[in-house]
Write a protein that holds these residues in place. Structure first.
Motif, PDB file in Angstrom:
ATOM      1  N   PRO A  62      -2.831   8.006   8.066  1.00  0.00           N
ATOM      2  CA  PRO A  62      -2.272   9.225   7.453  1.00  0.00           C
ATOM      3  C   PRO A  62      -3.301  10.352   7.294  1.00  0.00           C
ATOM      4  CG  PRO A  62      -1.529   7.290   6.267  1.00  0.00           C
ATOM      5  CD  PRO A  62      -2.586   6.830   7.210  1.00  0.00           C
ATOM      6  N   LEU A  74       5.638  12.740   5.873  1.00  0.00           N
ATOM      7  CA  LEU A  74       6.157  11.592   5.139  1.00  0.00           C
ATOM      8  C   LEU A  74       7.233  12.036   4.152  1.00  0.00           C
ATOM      9  CD1 LEU A  74       2.901   9.568   4.311  1.00  0.00           C
ATOM     10  CD2 LEU A  74       4.699   8.905   5.910  1.00  0.00           C
ATOM     11  N   GLY A  78       8.341   7.292   1.983  1.00  0.00           N
ATOM     12  CA  GLY A  78       7.167   7.030   2.814  1.00  0.00           C
ATOM     13  C   GLY A  78       5.876   7.220   2.045  1.00  0.00           C
ATOM     14  N   CYS A  79       5.812   8.274   1.228  1.00  0.00           N
ATOM     15  CA  CYS A  79       4.619   8.523   0.408  1.00  0.00           C
ATOM     16  C   CYS A  79       4.385   7.389  -0.585  1.00  0.00           C
ATOM     17  CB  CYS A  79       4.771   9.844  -0.339  1.00  0.00           C
ATOM     18  SG  CYS A  79       4.308  11.294   0.631  1.00  0.00           S
ATOM     19  N   SER A 149       6.681  13.542  -1.578  1.00  0.00           N
ATOM     20  CA  SER A 149       6.151  14.212  -0.401  1.00  0.00           C
ATOM     21  C   SER A 149       5.738  15.632  -0.746  1.00  0.00           C
ATOM     22  CB  SER A 149       7.223  14.235   0.696  1.00  0.00           C
ATOM     23  OG  SER A 149       6.821  15.045   1.775  1.00  0.00           O
ATOM     24  N   CYS A 165       0.432  13.604   0.363  1.00  0.00           N
ATOM     25  CA  CYS A 165       1.339  13.277  -0.735  1.00  0.00           C
ATOM     26  C   CYS A 165       0.817  13.903  -2.022  1.00  0.00           C
ATOM     27  CB  CYS A 165       1.464  11.762  -0.920  1.00  0.00           C
ATOM     28  SG  CYS A 165       2.234  10.900   0.469  1.00  0.00           S
TER      29      CYS A 165
END
Length: 316
Positions: A62, A74, A78-79, A149, A165
């Motif tokens: 990332p 993201l 996802g974060c 995000s 993030c």
């Protein structure tokens, strides 16, 4: 723009290098799982390099993508997953490294020592300890689920940025509770690591004195495999402590500094997963089995047989 591109290339190279080293050691370690030659240290090493792989996937990749200018790649979920796994993997790295040092110290202890009674009878007896470490680190990292995000935040809502993030503002009471738990975890496991390392150094010093005495008596003395393994573990611990404390001091400097230093920020980003990159190569270099395995494979031997030449994999 040019600086970010160079930063992205460096992160990409280091992440790829670390992944290659960890996968190589992981494949070597897994050759012993389920076999009669498997030791508890094989199991712990396998877990350590697996933790390193998770850390590189959740932090290295990332950060590499973000360095190339892609920030909002993201979702909120996802974060949460990426940052949470990264923090859990960091904690597991501390705990697993400590466990490796303690088990090696117990293995090196004299047969009549009380510590020898604590030695795992088989490699599978280590599995409950590793599972408990997963539970512990999953619990103390729960506060990182307050993450969204970057695309869903305004500048006034952001309390802390992690490149890709952002962290929602939370209660100071909650922050202090989790910070206390993290500090307690690090203190306990680094204390165990330090005590076991001192004990290992003492045992190695006694062995060195014995070797000097034998050399004066003109007796040929070959270094036992467990001594070489202990030296490898100590070198691994020195690498861990270097990255951990350098990261701590760098973070404190950034927290109390009134100016934004991009070089220090980038250094701190690297330090978070530097140990995961370097540790497999410390093992490969110290054990010197890479070339031996290559020549053994050329001679028609199996991978399992060639690994038996490595002192790191032959300790008892």
């Amino acid at each position: 723009m040019g600086f970010n591109f160079v930063k992205g290339v460096i992160f990409f190279f280091l992440t790829g290098l670390g992944m290659t080293g960890n996968i190589f050691v992981f494949m070597n370690c897994t050759c012993f799982i389920g076999g009669t030659k498997m030791k508890s240290t094989h199991f712990i090493l396998t877990h350590l390099v697996f933790t390193n792989i998770i850390l590189l996937l959740s932090k290295g990749i990332p950060r590499t993508i973000a360095a190339f200018g892609f920030r909002n790649f993201l979702s909120d979920t996802g974060c949460k997953v990426v940052v949470y796994l990264g923090r859990v993997a960091q904690g597991l790295s501390i705990c697993t490294s400590s466990l490796l040092t303690v088990v090696q110290a117990i293995t090196m202890s004299p047969r009549h020592s009380a510590w020898r009674r604590a030695q795992p009878r088989s490699a599978w007896h280590v599995l409950p300890l590793l599972l408990s470490l997963w539970g512990l680190n999953a619990m103390v990292s729960m506060n990182l689920l307050y993450i969204v995000s970057s695309s869903n935040m305004t500048s006034s809502q952001i309390s802390k940025s992690d490149v890709y993030c952002d962290f929602l503002p939370k209660s100071q009471k909650v922050n202090w509770i989790f910070l206390t738990l993290l500090a307690l975890r690090d203190t306990v496991f680094q204390g165990l690591m330090g005590g076991a390392s001192v004990y290992l150094v003492t045992l190695l010093h006694k062995h060195h004195q014995r070797v000097l005495h034998l050399q004066k008596s003109k007796v040929v003395c070959k270094t036992p495999h467990e001594i070489k393994a202990a030296q490898s573990v100590l070198l691994l611990m020195l690498c861990f402590l270097f990255f951990y404390w350098t990261d701590c001091f760098t973070s404190l400097y950034l927290a109390f500094s009134f100016k934004s230093d991009s070089i220090t920020i980038n250094l701190q980003e690297f330090l978070t997963f530097g140990y995961a990159i370097l540790s497999p190569f410390v093992l490969i270099h110290r054990d010197g089995f890479q070339a031996k395995c290559w020549h053994a494979l050329q001679g028609g031997k199996t991978l399992r047989n060639c690994l038996l030449h490595s002192p790191f994999y032959r300790w008892k």
